[in-house]
Design an enzyme around this catalytic site. Structure first.
Site, PDB file in Angstrom:
ATOM      1  N   ARG A   1       0.842  -1.211   0.000  1.00 46.59           N
ATOM      2  CA  ARG A   1       0.000   0.000   0.000  1.00 46.59           C
ATOM      3  C   ARG A   1       0.871   1.253   0.000  1.00 46.59           C
ATOM      4  NH1 ARG A   1      -1.409   2.069   4.511  1.00 46.59           N
ATOM      5  NH2 ARG A   1      -2.025   0.174   5.622  1.00 46.59           N
TER       6      ARG A   1
ATOM      7  N   ASP B   1      -7.828  17.352 -16.021  1.00 47.95           N
ATOM      8  CA  ASP B   1      -8.055  15.964 -16.408  1.00 47.95           C
ATOM      9  C   ASP B   1      -7.714  15.866 -17.891  1.00 47.95           C
ATOM     10  OD1 ASP B   1      -9.097  13.566 -17.328  1.00 47.95           O
ATOM     11  OD2 ASP B   1     -10.822  13.608 -15.979  1.00 47.95           O
TER      12      ASP B   1
ATOM     13  N   LYS C   1      -7.880   4.506 -20.151  1.00 47.75           N
ATOM     14  CA  LYS C   1      -8.126   4.858 -21.554  1.00 47.75           C
ATOM     15  C   LYS C   1      -6.835   4.696 -22.373  1.00 47.75           C
ATOM     16  CE  LYS C   1     -12.036   5.857 -19.577  1.00 47.75           C
ATOM     17  NZ  LYS C   1     -12.422   7.149 -19.074  1.00 47.75           N
TER      18      LYS C   1
ATOM     19  N   TYR D   1     -16.829  14.662 -17.298  1.00 46.54           N
ATOM     20  CA  TYR D   1     -17.164  13.235 -17.331  1.00 46.54           C
ATOM     21  C   TYR D   1     -18.234  12.945 -16.257  1.00 46.54           C
ATOM     22  CZ  TYR D   1     -16.491   8.275 -16.294  1.00 46.54           C
ATOM     23  OH  TYR D   1     -16.690   6.944 -16.055  1.00 46.54           O
TER      24      TYR D   1
END
Ligand SMILES: *Cc1c(COP(=O)(O)O)cnc(C)c1O
Length: 410
Positions: free
Chosen positions: A46, A173, A198, A101
């Protein structure tokens, strides 16, 4: 070295004892220590993992800020965006572009606003509106450029100056373009986020997100959140992303070429009323885009003025799969209103003039002649008055309008 070279020639296995050529997947949650006082570089995945580190270095390299640049990888694009927003606290205000988005809109309006963050939306493609909307409480300006899916372009340099003049930060973004085609940190942005699901991945087999910064104080904050919240990307997915990244330049070259030819072709079709694509001169803010980006990306959006016709066109496509998301090597089509942006309430979409007939094409690496033939066929069938006869005349199989699951909630 140029980026295409650095994407395949890089320190893939720092410290590897066997000379592995490809980054190993350190599929381990824990790392054993020599003593309880002296820790090695890694102790717990982590907090840090060698496979994720290699990925983060590669993306930091692409963001173009040299040694100052740092990148942090998360389990999804939304986890990455959440990490940036979690640098803020109750009462802080986010000034967000009104074209976002759907998942980002849902995160802001249904999760973070309820926790005390204040969200103000404005058309930030228009600098005058941005100046009017910013307040002394504004701590972060959040924009997509190019925006998904309306292809709207914000002037990032001016927005960064505006934010900084008010003691706020700018987060961009940049999922639509990828760092190969635009480097917002160089334009003055404080944070860049990507849905790595993406283009960075490129194969639709990983969900991931990244946050990049060029300031050591911000890097500390984002690392603290990555470790403290536990949404860092796992080693297996990090490996797949490193692998996908190697062909980013190659993929985008073909995808952009195909997308430009498709945009031009759609432009000439009588049933297409508008094409939204950064490569076309009538893109609003085209000169801003030309100044700040080095490419068009490979998403082409178009409208027909008739939502039913748009729906038929998408149904009738064969090579273009109906799917949410974009950026994969294989082409796909979607109706954002019913799919990726369905989480924005219909009345909000209407108020923002979100076109219900908008079709979003994600253009892949296929042979362009096959893609154009598929589009022509779907347009011909869909615009014909008696579609079934037309189908037979083309010797194609009848179109089966089965109950496709449009994942309206993604
Ligand atoms: C897909 C997408 C996101 C969300 O990313 P996930 O990886 O799906 O969480 C955020 N911003 C944009 C522009 C996107 O297209």
């Amino acid at each position: 070295m140029k980026e295409a070279t650095s994407l395949v020639n890089f320190p893939a296995c720092p410290g590897d004892a066997f000379g592995a050529s490809v980054t190993p997947i350190y599929q381990t949650a824990t790392f054993d220590q020599d003593s309880p006082e002296r820790f090695g570089k890694y102790d717990y995945t982590r907090s840090g993992n060698p496979t994720r580190d290699v990925l983060e270095s590669q993306i930091a390299m692409l963001e173009g800020m040299g040694d100052k640049g740092r990148c942090f990888a998360f389990a999804s694009g939304l986890a990455a965006i959440t990490a940036v927003l979690n640098t803020l606290g109750p009462g802080d205000e986010v000034l967000a572009c009104d074209d976002l988005y759907g998942g980002t809109y849902r995160l802001l309006s249904q999760i973070l606003e309820r926790r005390g963050l204040r969200i103000r939306y404005a058309d930030l493609t228009d600098l005058a509106q941005a100046r009017d909307a910013i307040t002394p409480q504004t701590k972060l300006i959040f924009v997509e450029s190019v925006s998904n899916p309306l292809m709207r372009v914000c002037d990032l340099q001016s927005l960064a100056e505006l934010a900084h003049a008010h003691g706020a930060k700018l987060c961009v973004d940049n999922t639509f373009l990828s760092p190969l085609l635009m480097k917002p940190l160089r334009l003055g942005a404080d944070y860049v986020v990507h849905s790595a699901t993406k283009y960075l991945c490129g194969h639709s087999d990983v969900t991931a997100g990244v946050v990049s910064v060029a300031d050591s104080e911000l890097a500390k904050q984002i690392y603290f959140i990555q470790n403290g919240e536990g949404a860092g990307l796992g080693p297996q997915d990090s490996y797949l992303l490193i692998r996908g990244l190697k062909t980013l330049d190659l993929r985008l070259e073909r995808q952009q070429r195909n997308a430009n030819l498709i945009a031009m072709h759609l432009w000439k079709q009588p049933s297409v009323t508008r094409v939204r694509f950064p490569g076309l001169p009538d893109l609003p803010n085209a000169s801003v885009h030309a100044r700040q980006a080095t490419g068009t990306g490979a998403v082409v959006c178009f409208e027909t003025s008739d939502p039913e016709l748009s729906s038929r066109i998408v149904e009738n496509l064969r090579l273009f799969a109906i799917r949410v998301s974009f950026g994969s090597v294989s082409s796909s089509a979607s109706l954002p209103c019913r799919m990726s942006h369905a989480s924005i309430p219909a009345e909000v979409r209407a108020a923002r003039k979100f076109p219900e007939d908008l079709i979003r094409l994600s253009v892949g690496i296929e042979d362009i002649s096959d893609l154009l033939a598929d589009l022509d066929r779907a347009l011909a069938i869909s615009t014909a008055k008696t579609p079934q006869i037309h189908v037979n005349a083309l010797h194609a199989e009848p179109v089966v309008n089965c109950c496709r699951n449009h994942h309206a909630t993604t």
